[in-house]
Scaffold this motif. Structure first.
Motif: not given
Length: 535
Positions: A47-74
């Motif tokens: 459950v903590s993983g899901v909540l941390v994932g939401v927060g992490l996604g919101m933070m990284v979303r503002n970094m404007n990653l490229t498609r390749a960087q998104m693949t590495y993140f996933a």
């Protein structure tokens, strides 16, 4: 010495006793806390993983990653999905073979009949809820201007005939090659063949179906083969015991692998959820455009998963369904993150057996079938989607078309792939059946990543509660059999006691002596009577 004797004899109430009890209480509280943390550590982490994932996604979303960087993140999330998919094939085949072989043919037929009836009834109820909510909420009314171009989506269309979809389902039940069935399934495609020239100089073409192979495990064929093979091993008797032991051992080893993979689940889920949030494009536009459709689907899942299924479970077992579901938080979280019933199967099996005490023979027989056949959540959103597209195109559905939606959704959910976005293909079958265009399917695909999460949770919840109901029915049958056996044994004991009394009467020398005396006295009396009559 007197103080000691008083303490030992419990005569005096000195201060050391309450102090000891307080210490023991403190220890017991700590122990209880440690036991709780040990037992629920994986749930808390997931459950903590899901909540941390939401927060992490919101933070990284503002970094404007490229498609390749998104693949590495996933990448860590992708590794979790690959691990879970890797374990599906051995788990499904071995668990079904060992499950079918451990049950005798009579009980297997009875449990199978109850399971199929439960799956069909719950899916039909789910379809009805979906249609009813779509007519009440009317998600497509007023959205006539909405189309795929407005949202910048690609067209998704399907020209597959409804009859061919159901024929493919039957063909996949009997795969021509078991090895190929592990990674390919049969799909009908079409080609245009020149038939001849028309009267006005036109050329006539005819659409002819032909078979092709599509990527993806043919789980239906493997499930049927494993079940029949298990029954065949049971019929062999002593000759088949070695092979049954082999599959049992294989199954246990697979479950050990599952228990290791489960510790990676919290970390993998964190990146799965985070990467999905990063990949989202214009969420506000999607939600405002398709908000009613999303709301209708999720409300249907809440009604079915929160009220209907627990009520069915309570009706059968007279037990609290929510205490049963509380032991399944980890598989529900996995289902929410992965959007795949098949990928949730390993964790579901482990938690149902360990946390809820369901018999291994029941869980390993019913859960793989449920993951393939039982799609309650999918039936809800497919029915909502069908009515939504009808309203979008200003088509008034009649009673016959509504009935067709219910039946087609219930029947086609059997063959729906237990993978992310697997239900979109099934919606195409429903639309073809009621004669609606399929070009608006991309709207469903655009918000499928939102709806598919609650869909998968409801799907796996239906499987788990089905296993719980079957376990309860099996326990009741076993109790009845035990009572019947005990009654038979008591009757046998009574019969033996009566027989022994008679035998003692026949063999006892005192009784025989008394009987001889009685018979001799009777003879003398008859002689006297004879003499008197002669005189």
């Amino acid at each position: 010495m007197e103080e000691k004797s008083e303490i030992n004899g419990h005569a005096g109430h000195k201060s050391p006793l309450p102090a000891v009890s307080i210490k023991s209480e403190k220890k017991s509280f700590k122990d209880r806390l440690m036991v709780f943390l040990k037992r629920n550590l994986l749930v808390i982490l997931t459950v903590s993983g899901v909540l941390v994932g939401v927060g992490l996604g919101m933070m990284v979303r503002n970094m404007n990653l490229t498609r390749a960087q998104m693949t590495y993140f996933a990448f860590p999330g992708e590794m979790l999905l690959r691990m879970l998919k890797m374990i599906i094939l051995p788990l499904v085949v071995c668990s079904l073979i060992s499950g079918a072989a451990s049950l005798d043919t009579r009980s297997l037929g009875k449990l199978g009949g109850i399971a199929v009836s439960y799956f069909l009834v719950t899916t039909l109820i789910a379809s009805s809820i979906g249609v009813a909510l779509a007519f009440i909420i009317k998600p497509g009314v007023g959205a006539g201007a909405l189309n795929t171009n407005n949202l910048g989506l690609e067209d998704v269309s399907s020209n597959k005939e409804t009859a061919d979809s159901f024929l493919d389902l039957a063909r996949n039940l009997f795969p021509s090659n078991l090895v190929a069935a592990a990674f390919r399934s049969y799909v009908t495609d079409y080609k245009m063949i020149l038939v001849g020239n028309g009267t006005n100089g036109t050329v006539n073409y005819q659409k002819v179906p032909y078979g092709t192979d599509a990527d993806g495990m043919n789980i239906l064929g493997l499930v049927l083969f494993a079940m029949v093979f298990g029954v065949a091993l049971r019929k062999l008797g002593t000759e088949g015991e070695e092979l049954i032991r082999f599959f049992n051992a294989f199954n246990e080893a697979t479950m050990v692998l599952v228990s290791w993979i489960m510790w990676y689940v919290p970390f993998g889920i964190m990146f799965l959820v985070g990467s999905k949030i990063v990949e989202m494009e214009d969420v506000v536009l999607l939600v405002t455009s398709l908000g009613k459709y999303i709301f209708a689907s999720i409300l249907g899942h809440i009604i079915h998963g929160g009220f209907v299924l627990p009520l069915i479970y309570f009706g059968f077992t007279r037990k609290n369904p929510f205490s049963f579901l509380s032991g399944l938080i980890t598989p529900f979280t996995t289902a929410f993150a992965t959007c795949s019933s098949s990928a949730t199967l390993p964790t579901m099996m482990k938690c149902v057996e360990e946390n809820n005490g369901v018999d291994k023979r029941i869980s390993r027989f019913i859960l793989p079938i449920g993951a393939t056949v039982n799609m309650d959540g999918a039936a809800i959103f497919q029915c909502v989607a069908a009515v939504f597209i009808a309203q979008l195109n200003n088509v008034d559905l009649n009673a016959g078309q509504i009935f067709t939606i219910l039946v087609t959704a219930t029947a086609s959910s059997v063959g729906a792939a237990g993978i992310p976005a697997g239900g979109i293909i099934t919606i195409a079958i429903i639309l073809e059946a009621i004669g609606l265009p399929t070009h608006d399917l991309s709207l469903m695909l655009a918000v499928d990543w939102i709806v598919d999460r609650t869909t998968t949770v409801v799907n796996v919840e239906g499987d788990a509660l089905g296993a719980g109901i079957l376990h309860h029915i099996n326990e009741q049958e076993m109790k009845k059999q035990q009572q019947h056996q005990e009654e038979q044994e008591l009757q046998e004991v009574k019969v033996e006691v009566v027989a022994n009394v008679k035998a003692e009467e026949e063999t006892s020398p005192l009784v025989t002596h008394q009987n001889q005396g009685e018979s001799s006295s009777r003879e003398t009396l008859s002689e006297k009577d004879g003499v008197e009559s002669v005189l």
